[in-house]
Scaffold this motif. Sequence first.
Motif, PDB file in Angstrom:
ATOM      1  N   SER A  17     -18.335  25.777 -10.426  1.00 42.51           N
ATOM      2  CA  SER A  17     -17.613  25.986  -9.321  1.00 42.51           C
ATOM      3  C   SER A  17     -16.078  25.864  -9.525  1.00 42.51           C
ATOM      4  CB  SER A  17     -18.059  25.063  -8.371  1.00 42.51           C
ATOM      5  OG  SER A  17     -19.471  25.007  -8.203  1.00 42.51           O
ATOM      6  N   ASP A  21     -13.987  30.867  -6.871  1.00 40.12           N
ATOM      7  CA  ASP A  21     -15.441  31.360  -6.561  1.00 40.12           C
ATOM      8  C   ASP A  21     -16.430  29.965  -6.824  1.00 40.12           C
ATOM      9  OD1 ASP A  21     -17.825  32.561  -6.165  1.00 40.12           O
ATOM     10  OD2 ASP A  21     -17.747  33.594  -8.125  1.00 40.12           O
ATOM     11  N   ASN A  22     -17.140  29.678  -5.656  1.00 45.58           N
ATOM     12  CA  ASN A  22     -17.736  28.499  -5.664  1.00 45.58           C
ATOM     13  C   ASN A  22     -19.241  28.762  -6.085  1.00 45.58           C
ATOM     14  OD1 ASN A  22     -16.502  25.924  -5.201  1.00 45.58           O
ATOM     15  ND2 ASN A  22     -15.790  26.828  -3.219  1.00 45.58           N
ATOM     16  N   ASN A  23     -19.729  30.016  -6.384  1.00 49.59           N
ATOM     17  CA  ASN A  23     -21.048  30.532  -6.776  1.00 49.59           C
ATOM     18  C   ASN A  23     -21.365  30.521  -8.284  1.00 49.59           C
ATOM     19  OD1 ASN A  23     -23.115  32.024  -4.894  1.00 49.59           O
ATOM     20  ND2 ASN A  23     -21.305  31.832  -3.820  1.00 49.59           N
ATOM     21  N   LYS A  54     -26.435  25.367  -1.278  1.00 45.27           N
ATOM     22  CA  LYS A  54     -26.566  26.605  -0.280  1.00 45.27           C
ATOM     23  C   LYS A  54     -26.998  27.362  -1.245  1.00 45.27           C
ATOM     24  CE  LYS A  54     -24.066  29.101   3.047  1.00 45.27           C
ATOM     25  NZ  LYS A  54     -23.852  30.254   2.050  1.00 45.27           N
ATOM     26  N   TYR A  55     -28.349  28.219  -0.994  1.00 44.45           N
ATOM     27  CA  TYR A  55     -29.047  29.069  -1.979  1.00 44.45           C
ATOM     28  C   TYR A  55     -29.348  30.171  -1.025  1.00 44.45           C
ATOM     29  CZ  TYR A  55     -32.707  31.156  -4.779  1.00 44.45           C
ATOM     30  OH  TYR A  55     -33.692  32.112  -5.510  1.00 44.45           O
ATOM     31  N   MET A  62     -24.739  27.295  -4.538  1.00 43.76           N
ATOM     32  CA  MET A  62     -23.516  26.871  -4.338  1.00 43.76           C
ATOM     33  C   MET A  62     -23.568  25.346  -3.790  1.00 43.76           C
ATOM     34  SD  MET A  62     -21.013  27.777  -1.305  1.00 43.76           S
ATOM     35  CE  MET A  62     -20.027  29.000  -1.291  1.00 43.76           C
ATOM     36  N   GLU A  68     -22.120  18.087  -3.958  1.00 42.72           N
ATOM     37  CA  GLU A  68     -20.923  18.022  -4.886  1.00 42.72           C
ATOM     38  C   GLU A  68     -20.721  16.541  -5.057  1.00 42.72           C
ATOM     39  OE1 GLU A  68     -17.442  20.381  -4.281  1.00 42.72           O
ATOM     40  OE2 GLU A  68     -16.141  18.719  -4.252  1.00 42.72           O
TER      41      GLU A  68
END
Lengths: 221, 221
Positions: A17, A21-23, A54-55, A62, A68
């Motif tokens: 992350s 781009d957090n993906n 988050k998927y 993410m 986190e």
Amino acid sequence: MSTISKENYLKAIFSYSTELDNNASTTMIANHLSISSSAISDMAKKLSKEGLVKYEKYKGIMLTPHGEKAALKVIRRHRLWELFLMNVLGLDWSEVHNEAEKLEHYSTDFLIDKIDEYLGHPDFDPHGHPIPKKNGSIPEIPNVILLAEAETNNKYELISVNDKESELINFLKKVGLKLNSKLEIVDKLDYDNSISVRVNKKNITLSKKVSDNLFVRLIEG
Amino acid sequence: MSTISKENYLKAIFSYSTELDNNASTTMIANHLSISSSAISDMAKKLSKEGLVKYEKYKGIMLTPHGEKAALKVIRRHRLWELFLMNVLGLDWSEVHNEAEKLEHYSTDFLIDKIDEYLGHPDFDPHGHPIPKKNGSIPEIPNVILLAEAETNNKYELISVNDKESELINFLKKVGLKLNSKLEIVDKLDYDNSISVRVNKKNITLSKKVSDNLFVRLIEG
DNA sequence: CTTAATTGTTAAGCAAGCTTAACTTTGTTC
DNA sequence: GAACAAAGTTAAGCTTGCTTAACAATTAAG
């Protein structure tokens, strides 16, 4: 419930992350953990159900704020163990990572707090990486750039090493580079993007591959 | 291959081995580990195949020399961790056991040797139990008897505590008894088998249940 | 010495965390 | 934008270490 596997997934996702781009992609994580990509898809669903991630199918993974926080907790444990083992038992730069990789999953919060206290609530681990605080905040490293991006004639201090491959650490040991080593950029060679630096009154040449994995801080312009 | 479960089985079996009877029964181990007895039968077969255990249906389980070595290795790790956490991080008598119970499974031989060295190759852990040496030998405790078997008017030193139940340890703390405490036997009460002892200039009475779990060494006859 | 209680074993089944193989979606190239 | 490659997902299956339920052996009591 948190398991060893889940903790490792969270750490891996976290490490991919960035602000931009957090993906994290399935394959990235699969390679990182040396696990089949189908296992990643599977786990992504579980973590998603737990609200840690988050998927969306085919769209990457993410961390949620909750996830986190969990990842930072594991990273905190890892880095505190590393520093502790180095300081107290005199383990080597290259030895601590593997030990910490296991111990991080089996330490109570109580024990980690004791270690933190013993070390005087340090901000950075032996590799120069910030140690997340108990509340989840991350100590800031000032003015850090890649050695590859450093400018000729300036002086820098080695702050941090990308330790994904421990070979790099062994290489640095051989060359005589340590954390907090001062280095002056002598020349940058366009031909192969290698960089010539002066450390401890010796000139050495570092390949792009190396300079892309070392972080430095400007000390003299 | 050795796993956490297997290591715990071996430890449990070991703890039920005495000179008189080396056999551990299925139910004993099941209770000890809080696991169903069917799981024990299952595991007994696996360990037997690996040559760690001698197992005959309905006849109990016994460590082979190979298995005993493996058990002692785990116990060594446990006790070194306990002592280390107490000495370095100042953890409490009652706190170290739980931490060590986990860490013992995730420490490399290398790390354990470092801890051993740091502590100066100690013979006993904070509970007074001997720490098996690297070669598998066990330091001897001299002249140790149960407090329940101590004689009136003699002086003893508290050497070791049966720490299967941590309640006992909490009890001792409250009463003011520590490892190496000196105690004089004032009286033994036949009625309920309790025992009256003098510690730190105070007289206290200990029930049979307590005196059956404390080991002492004669210091004055 | 038979019976009942205790102890131990087997069988079937479950969850976690993997694997491989088959299939689907997305991205890339012409 | 069609066709193929790359990336991602689903499905089926495996191992470990457990569970519960049913069954078998041992022991203890009268």
